[in-house]
Write an enzyme that holds these catalytic residues in place. Sequence first.
Site, PDB file in Angstrom:
ATOM      1  N   GLN A  51      -4.700  -9.239   6.186  1.00  0.00           N
ATOM      2  CA  GLN A  51      -5.176  -7.519   6.811  1.00  0.00           C
ATOM      3  C   GLN A  51      -5.817  -7.619   7.941  1.00  0.00           C
ATOM      4  O   GLN A  51      -5.722  -6.993   8.915  1.00  0.00           O
ATOM      5  CB  GLN A  51      -5.013  -6.636   4.997  1.00  0.00           C
ATOM      6  CG  GLN A  51      -3.706  -6.307   4.518  1.00  0.00           C
ATOM      7  CD  GLN A  51      -3.113  -5.344   4.484  1.00  0.00           C
ATOM      8  OE1 GLN A  51      -3.906  -4.207   4.310  1.00  0.00           O
ATOM      9  NE2 GLN A  51      -2.506  -5.508   3.055  1.00  0.00           N
ATOM     10  N   CYS A  84       0.761   2.541   6.451  1.00  0.00           N
ATOM     11  CA  CYS A  84       0.705   1.044   6.981  1.00  0.00           C
ATOM     12  C   CYS A  84       0.536  -0.563   5.415  1.00  0.00           C
ATOM     13  O   CYS A  84       0.717   0.541   4.557  1.00  0.00           O
ATOM     14  CB  CYS A  84      -0.193   0.426   7.880  1.00  0.00           C
ATOM     15  SG  CYS A  84      -2.179   0.004   7.012  1.00  0.00           S
ATOM     16  N   GLY A 132       1.116  -3.876   3.516  1.00  0.00           N
ATOM     17  CA  GLY A 132       0.914  -5.622   4.159  1.00  0.00           C
ATOM     18  C   GLY A 132       2.521  -6.280   4.181  1.00  0.00           C
ATOM     19  O   GLY A 132       3.801  -5.845   3.698  1.00  0.00           O
ATOM     20  N   CYS A 151       0.769  -1.398   0.305  1.00  0.00           N
ATOM     21  CA  CYS A 151      -0.078  -0.178  -0.071  1.00  0.00           C
ATOM     22  C   CYS A 151       0.702   1.502   0.195  1.00  0.00           C
ATOM     23  O   CYS A 151      -0.027   2.483  -0.421  1.00  0.00           O
ATOM     24  CB  CYS A 151      -0.592  -0.340   0.533  1.00  0.00           C
ATOM     25  SG  CYS A 151      -2.533  -1.032   1.187  1.00  0.00           S
ATOM     26  N   HIS A 153      -9.299   3.870  -1.358  1.00  0.00           N
ATOM     27  CA  HIS A 153      -8.006   3.160  -1.170  1.00  0.00           C
ATOM     28  C   HIS A 153      -7.281   2.684  -2.538  1.00  0.00           C
ATOM     29  O   HIS A 153      -6.876   1.571  -2.676  1.00  0.00           O
ATOM     30  CB  HIS A 153      -7.486   2.329  -0.210  1.00  0.00           C
ATOM     31  CG  HIS A 153      -5.856   1.806  -0.392  1.00  0.00           C
ATOM     32  ND1 HIS A 153      -5.110   2.712  -0.221  1.00  0.00           N
ATOM     33  CD2 HIS A 153      -5.822   1.334   0.950  1.00  0.00           C
ATOM     34  CE1 HIS A 153      -4.107   2.175  -0.033  1.00  0.00           C
ATOM     35  NE2 HIS A 153      -4.424   1.235   0.962  1.00  0.00           N
TER      36      HIS A 153
END
Length: 388
Positions: free
Chosen positions: A158, A374, A376, A89, A344
């Site tokens: 996640q 944040c 993965g 991300c 996102h």
Amino acid sequence: MPEAVIVDAVRTPVGKRGGALADVHPADLSAYVLRALRERTGIDPGVIDDVIWGCVNQVGDQAAQIGRYAVLAAGWPETVPGVTVNRACGSSQSAFDLAAGMVMAGQYDVVVAGGVETMTRVPLGSGRDLGRPYGPLVRARYAADLTGGEFPGEDFNQGIGAERIARRWGLSRRRLDEYAARSHELAAAAIDAGAFDGQLVPIPGKPDFTADEGVRRGTTAGKLARLKPAFREDGVIHAGNASQISDGASATLITTPERARELGLTPIARYHAGAVSGADPLMMLTGPIPATQKVLKKAGLSVSDIGVFEVNEAFAPVPLAWQAELGVDDRVLNPLGGAIAVGHPLGASGTILMTRMLHHMRDRGIRYGLQTMCEGGGTANATIVELL
């Protein structure tokens, strides 16, 4: 050491899954923000040393080094190179940090950093579906936690990571839903106030696509309470307090103060400091906490020095746990809403957040802004920029 300054930052409106951007190829979507940078700054693309482009699911339409094809789709000279980076991300935030670092190292004079993700066309997890990315050694390392612990039988995930965070920090379903409703409320207010108007790139053939599509006006914690948990029957994470699956692209132009003057450009901000950090890959989404602490220490700043924080809203527990640890006031945390409301688009989100933050800082005269994301695998980026 040379300084790195940000001259401009642009983005598309964020499209919801199956929405306005569903029929736009990601290379073309990338081209639109690159062209916008050129038009807004008047820069000759031939002087750009590199285009560093974030993209997560590099398969299908996003395969074959999309950073390079973005340059070609924009009609820029073939001499302009491009590279694609993947830090999950945080891919385009990493692109931004790498670009600034190369300028500060004296290797580049002018560089573009940004990213793209069209999650309608290349669904979340497309690359993972082709193999087993965690591998036997990683699984063996965390076997005890995967087979036992709080969530026995769960894989690296996640959503489960968000459930772990909620449990660790004592965040109730009600608290998460209240935060999610706040995101929609603030995003709607920002749109109505024209906060994003100066940063959005028009998409050819879509004259009505002028705002982020995902915002649901009138969302309340009460309405969100009706949604079914997504990852566990007794869980607190659901579609309404998680980031939306989306499409979008964004780009920033970075150079030195001296080169900016030569080119007749007026920078918005300077790159003050950046840091990356790793954390528990099962909890997965707590990396912004140590990354923020690391970048503040590196910059010689404290929480009270920062006038705005953009903490990516992958799931509501992420900014709430981060806030609990850092002691940040509500007023400066994601004041324009976040990914829960607007979406996102993975590889684009880093520079989307940076674009939003830079324009907000300029509009409000805020000296320092801090962005963190944040990612993965349990990593995170944190970046501080200073208004000029």
